[in-house]
Design an enzyme around this catalytic site. Structure first.
Site, PDB file in Angstrom:
ATOM      1  N   LYS A  42      26.902  18.634 -55.759  1.00 26.74           N
ATOM      2  CA  LYS A  42      27.283  19.945 -56.252  1.00 26.74           C
ATOM      3  C   LYS A  42      27.256  20.972 -55.139  1.00 26.74           C
ATOM      4  O   LYS A  42      27.840  22.033 -55.257  1.00 26.74           O
ATOM      5  CB  LYS A  42      26.255  20.421 -57.312  1.00 26.74           C
ATOM      6  N   GLY A  43      26.529  20.656 -54.072  1.00 30.43           N
ATOM      7  CA  GLY A  43      26.260  21.645 -53.031  1.00 30.43           C
ATOM      8  C   GLY A  43      27.495  22.293 -52.425  1.00 30.43           C
ATOM      9  O   GLY A  43      27.427  23.405 -51.891  1.00 30.43           O
ATOM     10  N   ASP A  99      28.867  20.098 -47.943  1.00 33.38           N
ATOM     11  CA  ASP A  99      28.049  21.268 -47.642  1.00 33.38           C
ATOM     12  C   ASP A  99      27.274  21.073 -46.340  1.00 33.38           C
ATOM     13  O   ASP A  99      27.275  21.921 -45.468  1.00 33.38           O
ATOM     14  CB  ASP A  99      27.088  21.607 -48.802  1.00 33.38           C
ATOM     15  N   ASP A 102      23.526  15.625 -42.857  1.00 31.67           N
ATOM     16  CA  ASP A 102      22.134  15.526 -42.408  1.00 31.67           C
ATOM     17  C   ASP A 102      21.920  14.140 -41.795  1.00 31.67           C
ATOM     18  O   ASP A 102      22.295  13.921 -40.644  1.00 31.67           O
ATOM     19  CB  ASP A 102      21.244  15.798 -43.624  1.00 31.67           C
ATOM     20  N   LYS A 130      23.548  18.970 -39.163  1.00 27.89           N
ATOM     21  CA  LYS A 130      22.179  18.861 -38.623  1.00 27.89           C
ATOM     22  C   LYS A 130      22.096  17.565 -37.827  1.00 27.89           C
ATOM     23  O   LYS A 130      21.588  16.565 -38.306  1.00 27.89           O
ATOM     24  CB  LYS A 130      21.195  18.762 -39.810  1.00 27.89           C
ATOM     25  N   ASP A 158      20.716  23.687 -52.643  1.00 26.11           N
ATOM     26  CA  ASP A 158      19.588  23.916 -53.554  1.00 26.11           C
ATOM     27  C   ASP A 158      18.262  23.387 -53.010  1.00 26.11           C
ATOM     28  O   ASP A 158      18.224  22.574 -52.089  1.00 26.11           O
ATOM     29  CB  ASP A 158      19.846  23.209 -54.889  1.00 26.11           C
TER      30      ASP A 158
HETATM   31  P1  5GP Z   1      22.561  12.978 -45.872  1.00 22.94           P
HETATM   32  O1  5GP Z   1      22.956  11.740 -46.608  1.00 22.94           O
HETATM   33  O2  5GP Z   1      23.530  13.395 -44.797  1.00 22.94           O
HETATM   34  O3  5GP Z   1      21.158  12.880 -45.356  1.00 22.94           O
HETATM   35  O4  5GP Z   1      22.423  14.113 -46.950  1.00 22.94           O
HETATM   36  C1  5GP Z   1      23.433  14.914 -47.354  1.00 22.94           C
HETATM   37  C2  5GP Z   1      23.000  15.664 -48.584  1.00 22.94           C
HETATM   38  O5  5GP Z   1      21.593  15.926 -48.561  1.00 22.94           O
HETATM   39  C3  5GP Z   1      23.663  16.999 -48.655  1.00 22.94           C
HETATM   40  O6  5GP Z   1      24.897  16.929 -49.320  1.00 22.94           O
HETATM   41  C4  5GP Z   1      22.627  17.841 -49.380  1.00 22.94           C
HETATM   42  O7  5GP Z   1      22.800  17.691 -50.764  1.00 22.94           O
HETATM   43  C5  5GP Z   1      21.300  17.229 -48.981  1.00 22.94           C
HETATM   44  N1  5GP Z   1      20.675  17.972 -47.873  1.00 22.94           N
HETATM   45  C6  5GP Z   1      20.534  17.573 -46.592  1.00 22.94           C
HETATM   46  N2  5GP Z   1      19.942  18.521 -45.841  1.00 22.94           N
HETATM   47  C7  5GP Z   1      19.711  19.558 -46.672  1.00 22.94           C
HETATM   48  C8  5GP Z   1      19.141  20.865 -46.474  1.00 22.94           C
HETATM   49  O8  5GP Z   1      18.731  21.309 -45.396  1.00 22.94           O
HETATM   50  N3  5GP Z   1      19.108  21.662 -47.579  1.00 22.94           N
HETATM   51  C9  5GP Z   1      19.551  21.256 -48.806  1.00 22.94           C
HETATM   52  N4  5GP Z   1      19.448  22.127 -49.809  1.00 22.94           N
HETATM   53  N5  5GP Z   1      20.098  20.046 -49.013  1.00 22.94           N
HETATM   54  C10 5GP Z   1      20.173  19.199 -47.962  1.00 22.94           C
END
Ligand code: 5GP
Length: 182
Positions: A42-43, A99, A102, A130, A158
């Protein structure tokens, strides 16, 4: 809600200006290609709404809901497709809007899944990147802002389903995490 924010990382104005720049780039690249923009819920909703309006060309939109997070601030690595796209993307130019990138685990899984539907091309546009925490090879083609290894909220992002409607990207006060565990 605003009282839980320790510091604003990206102001409304900074985000607006950067989206205008990104919009111009994507407009040039996708003009005449009738792309499909796929938002990862949803982000992405706030970024998505602003971004598609910054790309005034013929296009279509769709959404996927893929979860990798539990209720905390660390990726579980467990990925689950909760909502799939309904547009046929075979032979289409697809741009995934995200959004935040990470660890990259969510996106690498999503890319593999969408590639299996044989799009003509598949690119990634993320508001925030990030890179410090990356665990997969995945890289975005269009990046709004590269940020340090901090947990951010607002502008769609969120913490336990809160703070999505803040108009800026900010960092929570430690108390906000602690209170949520009480
Ligand atoms: P990944 O699979 O790249 O680790 O995670 C991506 C998802 O993790 C993003 O779409 C988001 O929902 C969540 N996420 C990763 N880092 C953050 C952060 O700093 N803040 C928030 N609110 N959500 C994050």
């Amino acid at each position: 809600m605003q009282n839980d924010i320790e510091r604003i990382l990206l102001t409304e104005e900074e985000i607006r200006d950067r989206i205008a720049e990104l919009g111009q780039k994507l407009t040039e690249e996708y003009k005449g290609k009738n792309p499909v923009f796929i938002g990862i819920l949803k982000g992405v909703v706030v970024f998505f709404a602003d971004m598609i309006r910054a790309i005034p060309i013929e296009s279509q939109i769709d959404f996927m809901c893929v979860s990798s997070y539990g209720n905390g601030t660390e990726s579980t690595g467990i990925i689950n497709v909760k909502k799939d796209i309904s547009v046929d993307i075979a032979g289409r130019h697809v741009v995934i809007l995200e959004d935040i990138l990470d660890t990259g685990l969510t996106l690498s899984h999503t890319i593999r899944y969408l590639q299996s539907k044989k799009p003509a091309s598949l690119k990634i546009c993320t508001l925030l990147d990030k890179p410090a925490r990356r665990k997969s090879e995945v890289q975005a083609d269009y990046i709004g802002f590269t940020i340090p290894d901090l947990f951010v909220v607002g502008y769609g992002l969120d913490f336990q389903e809160r703070y999505r409607n803040l108009p800026y990207v900010g960092i929570l006060k430690p108390q906000a995490y602690l209170h949520s565990k009480e």
